[in-house]
Enzyme design. Sequence first.
Site, PDB file in Angstrom:
ATOM      1  N   SER A 241      -1.733  -3.707   0.682  1.00  0.00           N
ATOM      2  CA  SER A 241      -2.318  -2.384   0.597  1.00  0.00           C
ATOM      3  C   SER A 241      -1.548  -1.418   1.479  1.00  0.00           C
ATOM      4  O   SER A 241      -0.747  -1.818   2.324  1.00  0.00           O
ATOM      5  CB  SER A 241      -3.776  -2.420   1.056  1.00  0.00           C
ATOM      6  OG  SER A 241      -3.821  -2.730   2.429  1.00  0.00           O
ATOM      7  N   LYS A 242      -1.813  -0.152   1.263  1.00  0.00           N
ATOM      8  CA  LYS A 242      -1.097   0.866   2.026  1.00  0.00           C
ATOM      9  C   LYS A 242      -1.286   0.689   3.524  1.00  0.00           C
ATOM     10  O   LYS A 242      -0.335   0.782   4.292  1.00  0.00           O
ATOM     11  CB  LYS A 242      -1.572   2.253   1.596  1.00  0.00           C
ATOM     12  CG  LYS A 242      -0.883   2.722   0.325  1.00  0.00           C
ATOM     13  CD  LYS A 242      -1.800   3.539  -0.562  1.00  0.00           C
ATOM     14  CE  LYS A 242      -1.337   3.440  -2.006  1.00  0.00           C
ATOM     15  NZ  LYS A 242      -2.406   3.675  -2.969  1.00  0.00           N
ATOM     16  N   ARG A 243      -2.510   0.415   3.893  1.00  0.00           N
ATOM     17  CA  ARG A 243      -2.761   0.278   5.323  1.00  0.00           C
ATOM     18  C   ARG A 243      -2.221  -1.034   5.855  1.00  0.00           C
ATOM     19  O   ARG A 243      -2.107  -1.249   7.045  1.00  0.00           O
ATOM     20  CB  ARG A 243      -4.264   0.372   5.607  1.00  0.00           C
ATOM     21  CG  ARG A 243      -5.080  -0.695   4.927  1.00  0.00           C
ATOM     22  CD  ARG A 243      -6.556  -0.376   5.022  1.00  0.00           C
ATOM     23  NE  ARG A 243      -6.857   0.926   4.421  1.00  0.00           N
ATOM     24  CZ  ARG A 243      -8.084   1.335   4.111  1.00  0.00           C
ATOM     25  NH1 ARG A 243      -9.117   0.548   4.354  1.00  0.00           N
ATOM     26  NH2 ARG A 243      -8.300   2.495   3.562  1.00  0.00           N
TER      27      ARG A 243
END
Length: 467
Positions: A241-243
């Site tokens: 995921s982006k995070r």
Amino acid sequence: MSVVTRFAPSPTGFLHIGGARTALFNYLFAKHHGGRFLLRIEDTDRKRSTDEAIQAILHGLSWLALDWDGDETYQSHNADRHREVAEQLLAEGKAYRCYCTPEELAEMREKARESGGSTRIYDGRWRDRDPAEAPAGVDPVIRIKMPLDGETTIADLVQGEVTRTNDTLDDFIILRSDGSPTYMLAVVVDDQDMGVTHAIRGDDHLNNAFRQHHLFAACGWETPVFAHIPLIHGADGAKLSKRHGALGVEAYEEMGFLPEAVCNYLLRLGWSHGDDEIISRDQAIEWFDLANVGRSPARFDMDKLSNLNAHYLKDAAPLRLAAIILADAEAAGTTVSPAAEERLVAGMPGLVSRAKNTHELYDLSKFYLSDTPITMNNKARDALDGDGAHEVLSALAERLGEATSWNEDALDGIAREFAESRDMKLGKVAQPLRAALTGSNVSPSIFEVMAVLGRDETLARLENARN
RNA sequence: GUCCCCAUCGUCUAGAGGCCUAGGACACCACCCUUUCAAGGUGGAGACACGGGUUCGAACCCCGUUGGGGACGCCA
């Protein structure tokens, strides 16, 4: 039937590595079948879509050489058409207006979870209700009628036959209360209008496939063939995921990876062709097949990407690499003389096997890039200050000045002869020499370096090192 | 919680009932090559999640368990 695939990213973030792989598979599948690969920007969520993200996606795909056919289409431009289809469905009684408030929906969600956690949230309370009962002042949404019983089977090219009972599917929204189309509607209408035959996407969309299949059917259209490919996971096994450190493809470009290495790596992540590891674009197009795509998620492995990158670096043309390095030098504010540029290209073969990315290559090449007073690292200084190094170098310089031919083999011969005449190990001569010529204790073959540097530059550096 | 998907070395994978005392690649270790560092070469360690079936025979088929993942928005 000619194959048409599409890559349909939403421009709410950068083109991440998983998206790049989805694009790659769509591209390869289309090209393998002599079909077309289209690009559609899914910007129906105007609030979250940014022009910056669109540019990043376009640039990322271009960098990876995943060229789409024709102009990219923007989903937001087709909103009128989407609305028209929704109205049509409404007129045919296949969809209906729902006047539920967000609060009511929240209640239903709560209720569904409490009573066993059903996936079917919306209870269909407006499905057969008389529109005359519509409360005043509430803008309705339009929902599609899903079958109440029975089951639906999707013949997925990667997942196989996947069946789901229809009572887990609720009547989803196709047109929002503000009249804008939802993703579900837009995807179906656009895939139809663009003539998409195969929808290859991440398997986080597998659940949507059931809903979309019924939407296609309600419209009287044929559902495209689906292929849901597993997501790429991070080293910890969770969705990238982006995070969670998911990087945009431009980050890999910035880290000094070559696009062909990234493509090769992504291709082998979840797909294989026997024991083949190094696969060119042409071979990929020839061999690619959805049937060989695995069904389990793969973890991203930076080491393997690096290894592949090192391989492609060795294959790359020296001029191409030199251009990348020169850009690095320019970014660092270093001016490179024409002579140094020539040295860089000539010395590339010896440099390239020592680097895993273009930044390492740049670091390795610095002694070629600068002219005579070169910078010395501490180990080089130590080597020069060592017992009799100056004397050795000056004697060798004299010998080198008399050399009749200046090439790697001849230079190698001279150095060996010189060492032997003084009863020294070659290393005792080579290390100070390396220090003087490269300013470092580590470098390509010192004879290759001398050959690339040329007699004048070599002698000048030797002279300089003794002062 | 409900639905769906998945399960071979640490990682990516080959394997589609006997060819498997499970092959390759990355990473790791050793040795060779060698003027340094790489690259390259050779070798090594390292896996069929578990339990039941089916079968003469199972990594491959079936069931269950466990574990992992994904989806459950007027986001896409």
